[in-house]
Design an enzyme around this catalytic site. Structure first.
Site, short mmCIF file in Angstrom:
data_model
loop_
_atom_site.label_atom_id
_atom_site.label_comp_id
_atom_site.label_asym_id
_atom_site.label_seq_id
_atom_site.Cartn_x
_atom_site.Cartn_y
_atom_site.Cartn_z
N GLY A 149 0.85 -1.18 0.00
CA GLY A 149 0.00 0.00 0.00
C GLY A 149 0.88 1.23 0.00
N THR A 150 0.35 2.33 -0.51
CA THR A 150 1.21 3.50 -0.66
C THR A 150 0.77 4.67 0.22
OG1 THR A 150 0.01 3.89 -2.74
CG2 THR A 150 2.17 2.90 -2.89
N THR A 151 0.14 5.69 -0.32
CA THR A 151 0.07 6.97 0.40
C THR A 151 -1.20 7.16 1.25
OG1 THR A 151 1.32 7.91 -1.44
CG2 THR A 151 0.32 9.46 0.09
N LYS A 202 -7.54 1.01 1.97
CA LYS A 202 -6.39 1.21 2.86
C LYS A 202 -6.75 1.94 4.15
CE LYS A 202 -3.35 1.82 -1.13
NZ LYS A 202 -2.41 2.75 -1.77
#
Length: 275
Positions: A51-53, A84
Site C-alpha cells: 500500500g502506498t500513500t 487502505k
C-alpha cells in the site's frame, strides 16, 4: 474430569482471568495466529503488494484520514481499488502503508483488540491507549520488517477528553509519535506533506479539509508512480474517513466524486496547482 475438545465446553484458557488485551491472549494460547508469527527462511525476501500513500489532516471539530487506492508490486500495479483506510472503533481509524497483506491482518487484529478491551473493561480505551496498543503490535512485527515486510500505519481519532482530532504516526520498530495539524506516510508522503503545508490553516472547515487531502493525494500521484491518482474512467476515488464527535463516517462516492472532479477541473490548465 477436565474439559476436553469434544465435551462442548471451552478450554480452560478461555475461563482464566487475565489482561484486557486480546493480542496478549492470542500470543499466549494460539501464537501461530498472530500476524508476526510467520517468518521467511533465512536470507529470503518476498515481493508482496504494498500500500502506498495515506494522509491525515486535523480541522475545526475533528480529523480526516484518507488514502489512495493503488497497491504496487515492484514496477507493477497489483491492485487499483484497494481499501487502505479502516475504522478501528467508533472514534478512531487507521490507514495502512507497507506490505498490504500483513498490514490488513494487523488492522483486523487491532479492531478485535479494541472491541475486546471495551467488553472486558466496560469502557472505551483512551485515544493514547489505542495508539500505544497499535504501537506494540507493530513492534511485534519487527522480525518481518527486517525481511522487507514492514507495516507502517497512520492512526487518527477523535479524542473525547479534549474534543479534538489527533494524529499518530509510527516507525517500523513500533515508535509512536503524535503529529500536529497534518501528516502523511507511504511512498508519496513527501509530496503530500509539501501540499498539506501550503493548504492547511488554523480553523479549517470540514469541507476545506476534504478538499485539502484530495489535493494532497493528487500531488502525491503526480510525482510518485506508486500512488494512484483520481481515476475518472474507472470511477475510483480515494477512501476518506471523517472523525468527529459523532464518530467515524466514510464519505460516499457521490460526495467524493464532486470534490475529485472539482480538483481535476481546477488543475486542467494549472497542473501544478499554483495559487
Amino acid at each position: 474430569m477436565s474439559a476436553g475438545p469434544d465435551d462442548g465446553r471451552l478450554p480452560g484458557a478461555y475461563l482464566t482471568p487475565g489482561s484486557a488485551s486480546f493480542t496478549e491472549f492470542l500470543a499466549g494460547h494460539a501464537p501461530h495466529l498472530v500476524p508476526s508469527a510467520r517468518t521467511l527462511p533465512a536470507g529470503m525476501t518476498l515481493d508482496a503488494p504494498h500500500g502506498t500513500t495515506i494522509v491525515a489532516v486535523t480541522y475545526d471539530g475533528g480529523v480526516l484520514l484518507a488514502g489512495d487506492r493503488r497497491a504496487t508490486m515492484g514496477n507493477l500495479i497489483a491492485n487499483r481499488d484497494m481499501q487502505k483506510v479502516f475504522a478501528a472503533d467508533e472514534y478512531s481509524a487507521v490507514g495502512i502503508a507497507g506490505t498490504a497483506g500483513i498490514a490488513i491482518e494487523v488492522v483486523k487484529l487491532f479492531q478485535v483488540e479494541l472491541e475486546h478491551y471495551e467488553k472486558i473493561e466496560g469502557a472505551l480505551l483512551s485515544l493514547e491507549g489505542k495508539a500505544n496498543r497499535l504501537a506494540s503490535m507493530i513492534r511485534g512485527n519487527l522480525g518481518m520488517a527486517m525481511q522487507g515486510l514492514s507495516v507502517v500505519p497512520l492512526f487518527a481519532g477523535y479524542d473525547l477528553a479534549t474534543g479534538a482530532g489527533r494524529i499518530f504516526s509510527y516507525d517500523v520498530t513500533g515508535g509512536c509519535y503524535e503529529e500536529q495539524q497534518h501528516h502523511s506516510v507511504g511512498s508519496g508522503s513527501l509530496f503530500a506533506r509539501g501540499a498539506l503545508k501550503k493548504l492547511w490553516r488554523p480553523g479549517l472547515s470540514e469541507g476545506d479539509a476534504v478538499r485539502a487531502v484530495i489535493e494532497a493525494l493528487y500531488d502525491a500521484a503526480d510525482d510518485d508512480s506508486a500512488t494512484g491518482g483520481p481515476d475518472l474512467g474507472r470511477r475510483i476515488w480515494p477512501t476518506l474517513a471523517v472523525l468527529d464527535e459523532s464518530g467515524v463516517r466514510f464519505l460516499d462516492e457521490t460526495e467524493l466524486e464532486q470534490v475529485v472532479e472539482s480538483v481535476v477541473a481546477d488543475r486542467r490548465d494549472n497542473p501544478g496547482g499554483a495559487r
